[in-house]
Write a protein that holds these residues in place. Structure first.
Motif, PDB file in Angstrom:
ATOM      1  N   THR A   1      14.332   6.012  -7.645  1.00 30.81           N
ATOM      2  CA  THR A   1      13.109   5.973  -8.450  1.00 30.81           C
ATOM      3  C   THR A   1      12.548   4.559  -8.496  1.00 30.81           C
ATOM      4  N   LEU A   2      13.426   3.576  -8.693  1.00 33.28           N
ATOM      5  CA  LEU A   2      12.954   2.205  -8.882  1.00 33.28           C
ATOM      6  C   LEU A   2      12.345   1.602  -7.623  1.00 33.28           C
ATOM      7  N   TYR A   3      13.014   1.725  -6.493  1.00 30.23           N
ATOM      8  CA  TYR A   3      12.519   1.034  -5.302  1.00 30.23           C
ATOM      9  C   TYR A   3      11.146   1.527  -4.846  1.00 30.23           C
ATOM     10  N   PRO A   4      10.884   2.838  -4.858  1.00 31.26           N
ATOM     11  CA  PRO A   4       9.505   3.267  -4.563  1.00 31.26           C
ATOM     12  C   PRO A   4       8.498   2.746  -5.594  1.00 31.26           C
ATOM     13  N   LEU A   5       8.934   2.637  -6.865  1.00 35.22           N
ATOM     14  CA  LEU A   5       8.060   2.105  -7.906  1.00 35.22           C
ATOM     15  C   LEU A   5       7.719   0.644  -7.624  1.00 35.22           C
ATOM     16  N   LEU A   6       8.707  -0.159  -7.244  1.00 36.19           N
ATOM     17  CA  LEU A   6       8.445  -1.559  -6.896  1.00 36.19           C
ATOM     18  C   LEU A   6       7.489  -1.657  -5.702  1.00 36.19           C
ATOM     19  N   ARG A   7       7.706  -0.821  -4.700  1.00 31.85           N
ATOM     20  CA  ARG A   7       6.802  -0.835  -3.526  1.00 31.85           C
ATOM     21  C   ARG A   7       5.384  -0.444  -3.922  1.00 31.85           C
ATOM     22  N   ARG A   8       5.268   0.555  -4.807  1.00 39.01           N
ATOM     23  CA  ARG A   8       3.930   0.972  -5.267  1.00 39.01           C
ATOM     24  C   ARG A   8       3.243  -0.160  -6.016  1.00 39.01           C
ATOM     25  N   MET A   9       3.981  -0.841  -6.891  1.00 36.57           N
ATOM     26  CA  MET A   9       3.399  -1.947  -7.654  1.00 36.57           C
ATOM     27  C   MET A   9       3.002  -3.079  -6.717  1.00 36.57           C
ATOM     28  N   GLU A  10       3.716  -3.237  -5.626  1.00 28.78           N
ATOM     29  CA  GLU A  10       3.321  -4.247  -4.636  1.00 28.78           C
ATOM     30  C   GLU A  10       2.056  -3.809  -3.901  1.00 28.78           C
ATOM     31  N   ARG A  11       1.982  -2.527  -3.530  1.00 34.14           N
ATOM     32  CA  ARG A  11       0.758  -2.025  -2.876  1.00 34.14           C
ATOM     33  C   ARG A  11      -0.458  -2.156  -3.780  1.00 34.14           C
ATOM     34  N   LEU A  12      -0.257  -1.996  -5.084  1.00 33.76           N
ATOM     35  CA  LEU A  12      -1.356  -2.148  -6.044  1.00 33.76           C
ATOM     36  C   LEU A  12      -1.768  -3.605  -6.221  1.00 33.76           C
ATOM     37  N   GLY A  13      -0.948  -4.514  -5.711  1.00 34.05           N
ATOM     38  CA  GLY A  13      -1.269  -5.934  -5.801  1.00 34.05           C
ATOM     39  C   GLY A  13      -0.740  -6.595  -7.060  1.00 34.05           C
TER      40      GLY A  13
ATOM     41  N   SER B   1       6.488  -9.416  -2.869  1.00 34.47           N
ATOM     42  CA  SER B   1       7.910  -9.550  -2.562  1.00 34.47           C
ATOM     43  C   SER B   1       8.135 -10.633  -1.518  1.00 34.47           C
ATOM     44  N   LYS B   2       9.325 -11.167  -1.586  1.00 34.58           N
ATOM     45  CA  LYS B   2       9.757 -12.157  -0.612  1.00 34.58           C
ATOM     46  C   LYS B   2      11.191 -11.813  -0.233  1.00 34.58           C
ATOM     47  N   THR B   3      11.444 -11.737   1.066  1.00 32.17           N
ATOM     48  CA  THR B   3      12.764 -11.405   1.577  1.00 32.17           C
ATOM     49  C   THR B   3      13.292 -12.572   2.376  1.00 32.17           C
ATOM     50  N   ASP B   4      14.557 -12.884   2.191  1.00 35.18           N
ATOM     51  CA  ASP B   4      15.202 -13.933   2.990  1.00 35.18           C
ATOM     52  C   ASP B   4      15.278 -13.438   4.430  1.00 35.18           C
ATOM     53  N   PRO B   5      14.603 -14.107   5.365  1.00 36.99           N
ATOM     54  CA  PRO B   5      14.587 -13.630   6.756  1.00 36.99           C
ATOM     55  C   PRO B   5      15.968 -13.641   7.405  1.00 36.99           C
TER      56      PRO B   5
ATOM     57  N   LYS C   1      15.157  -8.229  -1.830  1.00 37.73           N
ATOM     58  CA  LYS C   1      13.761  -8.622  -2.025  1.00 37.73           C
ATOM     59  C   LYS C   1      13.605  -9.129  -3.445  1.00 37.73           C
ATOM     60  N   ASP C   2      12.992 -10.283  -3.568  1.00 29.14           N
ATOM     61  CA  ASP C   2      12.630 -10.800  -4.878  1.00 29.14           C
ATOM     62  C   ASP C   2      11.154 -10.508  -5.097  1.00 29.14           C
ATOM     63  N   TYR C   3      10.835  -9.995  -6.268  1.00 28.22           N
ATOM     64  CA  TYR C   3       9.453  -9.656  -6.610  1.00 28.22           C
ATOM     65  C   TYR C   3       8.938 -10.633  -7.653  1.00 28.22           C
ATOM     66  N   ARG C   4       7.736 -11.127  -7.398  1.00 30.08           N
ATOM     67  CA  ARG C   4       7.077 -12.051  -8.321  1.00 30.08           C
ATOM     68  C   ARG C   4       5.754 -11.431  -8.772  1.00 30.08           C
ATOM     69  N   LEU C   5       5.340 -11.806  -9.958  1.00 34.81           N
ATOM     70  CA  LEU C   5       4.065 -11.338 -10.489  1.00 34.81           C
ATOM     71  C   LEU C   5       2.925 -12.032  -9.757  1.00 34.81           C
ATOM     72  N   THR C   6       1.914 -11.295  -9.401  1.00 33.59           N
ATOM     73  CA  THR C   6       0.715 -11.858  -8.778  1.00 33.59           C
ATOM     74  C   THR C   6      -0.317 -12.156  -9.865  1.00 33.59           C
ATOM     75  N   PRO C   7      -1.375 -12.877  -9.533  1.00 32.79           N
ATOM     76  CA  PRO C   7      -2.451 -13.069 -10.521  1.00 32.79           C
ATOM     77  C   PRO C   7      -3.028 -11.736 -11.017  1.00 32.79           C
ATOM     78  N   ALA C   8      -3.164 -10.763 -10.114  1.00 34.06           N
ATOM     79  CA  ALA C   8      -3.661  -9.446 -10.539  1.00 34.06           C
ATOM     80  C   ALA C   8      -2.663  -8.782 -11.488  1.00 34.06           C
ATOM     81  N   GLY C   9      -1.382  -8.910 -11.207  1.00 30.10           N
ATOM     82  CA  GLY C   9      -0.357  -8.365 -12.088  1.00 30.10           C
ATOM     83  C   GLY C   9      -0.373  -9.034 -13.447  1.00 30.10           C
ATOM     84  N   ALA C  10      -0.630 -10.337 -13.463  1.00 30.20           N
ATOM     85  CA  ALA C  10      -0.705 -11.071 -14.732  1.00 30.20           C
ATOM     86  C   ALA C  10      -1.873 -10.559 -15.574  1.00 30.20           C
ATOM     87  N   ARG C  11      -3.005 -10.276 -14.927  1.00 28.78           N
ATOM     88  CA  ARG C  11      -4.154  -9.737 -15.666  1.00 28.78           C
ATOM     89  C   ARG C  11      -3.831  -8.347 -16.240  1.00 28.78           C
ATOM     90  N   ILE C  12      -3.145  -7.534 -15.452  1.00 25.85           N
ATOM     91  CA  ILE C  12      -2.743  -6.206 -15.920  1.00 25.85           C
ATOM     92  C   ILE C  12      -1.806  -6.346 -17.118  1.00 25.85           C
TER      93      ILE C  12
END
Length: 110
Positions: free
Chosen positions: A50-62, A66-70, A78-89
């Motif tokens: 449930t969680l991983y698709p939710l994280l991917r959806r929130m990333e698609r929404l902007g 995410s950042k992955t160690d290559p 994957k580490d997920y950070r808040l975007t400016p759009a996420g901060a506004r939400i």
């Protein structure tokens, strides 16, 4: 007949989980396993499926980025950070939660 707990999770708790994710991503990068543990600490029984698709959806929404160690390979964390759009939400959600709390909880306790 549907399981009431599953219906509650699908219809309401999913939104709570998103708020938690945005809140924590605003203070530091988050990753899936940590988020599962944190949500469970609050009493939410959420699975990786449930969680991983939710994280991917929130990333698609902007809302998250995410950042992955290559060097980590296919299953690198994957580490997920808040975007400016996420901060506004998150600002909007916090205001709406205050209003909802005032109406649903505070009035009931008055």
């Amino acid at each position: 007949m549907q399981d009431p707990d599953k219906t509650l999770a699908r219809e309401v708790l999913l939104a709570f989980w998103k708020v938690h994710i945005l809140h924590h991503a605003a203070t530091r990068p988050v990753h899936g396993q940590w988020m599962i543990t944190e949500l469970r600490r609050h009493g939410y029984d959420i699975s990786p499926g449930t969680l991983y698709p939710l994280l991917r959806r929130m990333e698609r929404l902007g809302w998250l980025k995410s950042k992955t160690d290559p060097r980590g390979g296919k299953r690198a964390r994957k580490d997920y950070r808040l975007t400016p759009a996420g901060a506004r939400i998150l600002v909007q959600l916090r205001q709406q939660i205050r209003e909802l709390y005032a109406e649903v909880v505070a009035e009931a306790n008055a």
